[in-house]
Design an enzyme around this catalytic site. Structure first.
Site, mmCIF file in Angstrom:
data_model
loop_
_atom_site.group_PDB
_atom_site.id
_atom_site.type_symbol
_atom_site.label_atom_id
_atom_site.label_comp_id
_atom_site.label_asym_id
_atom_site.label_seq_id
_atom_site.Cartn_x
_atom_site.Cartn_y
_atom_site.Cartn_z
ATOM 1 N N GLU A 145 0.851 -1.341 -0.068
ATOM 2 C CA GLU A 145 0.040 0.065 0.068
ATOM 3 C C GLU A 145 0.766 1.262 0.130
ATOM 4 O OE1 GLU A 145 -2.685 -3.231 0.987
ATOM 5 O OE2 GLU A 145 -0.775 -2.934 1.756
ATOM 6 N N HIS A 214 -10.103 -5.947 10.181
ATOM 7 C CA HIS A 214 -11.055 -5.634 8.694
ATOM 8 C C HIS A 214 -12.439 -4.895 8.918
ATOM 9 C CE1 HIS A 214 -8.335 -8.824 8.000
ATOM 10 N NE2 HIS A 214 -8.305 -8.305 6.591
#
Length: 409
Positions: A145, A214
């Site tokens: 990322e 998450h």
């Protein structure tokens, strides 16, 4: 623009975007290794309100909790709205349509992220775009990322308009340096020599047993970064309009999407439209109390409103949409009318969006308040995996009803 019947299938993932059997990479399977999502298909009739109200989408609670005799709007108005021109889309399809239209309009627009190419993204927002626009404009990246977010910043500095997809917003914590020090500050630290027209988007929020890592709500993480704009979509209509507006903006924009709203269905116009990045939406006009909310909690508030209306309360509901900056004009006009405020958010209570919003209201509209500002937020704990505990950490419609009774007496 009205809304006909809305089918809200919690976590069903049309054509498989929420099914673990369709996930190819180990990282994607990790994100969905929880047991099968609970499904509840709720059909609600909704229609245009007045005074700028656009639509009234459904609740996110399970069908067993619905108050079947509650009526928040006139059904005949909804029938009229159903005959208007337009086409029905799920929220993730509306995001894709907005993205596709902007890629057709402007060849500088490109997409990059994990599995955004021929796989079509973990929630199918980019499905079919690689075949149409090619692998250079829809670029699959490694699981890194910080690297591909930094690459997007460099691309923006050289004239492109990149859209970064975080497979899950929690993963973008790995790119926090690039988002804060680069996206947010380079325009200023370069003396205005560079603009950074980057869109950073992806699913976040508490899903259905996706686990703590998450189920992140990163709004408050990014709200304090100078130079960033931040918006949260809550319906297919504003999802498409905000996507188009964010891509056209010269500022770096974070577009927050909720994992449980991707399968929300709504009729949107056939003609092109673009939403304002800095404007709240008056969802329902009222006179007793102002309820400020955004994203998934908009639907929890609308569910609670049905019960409140049956009990004689007249709440005004505002979807703030713009999390940075706040639309204090719309918010202030409502407070001057109702003199009471309830904030409902899924963000954490400590340092969350609600805390910043409450401070802004007290700074600007203190003299118009007849009662302390109430704020309902998620519990300050990592999101539990167990379904019942997960639900207990997030604000539910009965809590909203109770808070309004306490606030209005």
């Amino acid at each position: 623009m009205g809304l006909s019947s809305i089918a809200y299938d919690l976590g069903s993932g049309l054509n498989g975007p929420m099914s673990i059997s369709h996930l190819s990479s180990p990282r994607q399977q990790l994100a969905f290794s929880a047991k099968s999502c609970s499904r509840a298909c709720i059909t609600v009739r909704a229609a245009d309100g007045n005074s700028g109200s656009m639509r009234a989408p459904p609740s996110t609670v399970r069908a067993s909790k619905l108050v079947t005799n509650a009526v928040a709007v006139k059904s005949e108005t909804a029938s009229i709205a159903a005959t208007k021109s337009g086409h029905e889309l799920l929220l993730f399809e509306a995001l894709r349509e907005g993205l596709e239209e902007e890629m057709e309009r402007d060849p500088r627009v490109c997409v990059l992220g994990e599995d955004v190419g021929h796989y079509g993204g973990s929630y199918k927002v980019t499905k079919g775009l690689a075949e149409k626009f090619g692998d250079l404009r829809v670029l699959d990246t490694p699981i890194a990322e910080n690297s591909f977010t930094g690459m997007a910043v460099g691309a923006a500095m050289t004239g492109l308009r990149p859209i970064v997809e975080g497979m899950n917003m929690g993963f973008l914590l790995l790119a926090y340096n690039q988002i804060s020090n680069n996206c947010g500050m380079l325009h200023y630290t370069s003396g205005g020599q560079f603009t950074i027209p980057v869109v950073i988007r992806g699913p976040g929020g508490v899903g259905r047993q996706l686990g703590a890592e998450h189920s992140q709500r990163l709004e408050s993480y990014f709200q304090s970064v100078p130079g960033l704009q931040m918006v949260a979509c809550s319906t297919p209509y504003n999802a498409k309009g905000l996507m188009k507006a964010a891509i056209r903006s010269e500022n770096p924009v974070i577009l927050c999407e909720h994992v449980l709203l991707y399968n929300l269905k709504e009729r949107i116009p056939d003609e092109e439209y673009v939403c304002c990045l800095e404007r709240a939406e008056l969802v329902r006009p009222g006179k007793d109390v102002t309820i400020l909310t955004y994203s998934r909690m908009r639907h929890h508030v609308l569910q609670a409103a049905k019960s409140l209306i049956n009990k004689g309360y007249d709440p005004e509901i505002i979807d703030i949409i713009s999390l940075k900056p706040f639309d204090l004009h719309t918010i202030g006009n409502s407070i001057k009318k109702t003199h009471k405020v309830l904030i409902v958010e899924e963000c954490m209570r400590t340092g969350g969006i609600g805390a910043s919003l409450r401070a802004s209201i007290m700074d600007n509209f203190w003299d118009y308040l007849d009662a302390p500002i109430m704020c309902l937020s998620s519990q300050d704990v990592p999101t539990p995996y167990a379904g019942t505990l997960e639900e207990a950490t997030v604000v539910q419609p009965p809590q909203i009803v109770k808070a309004i009774k306490q606030l209005c007496g």
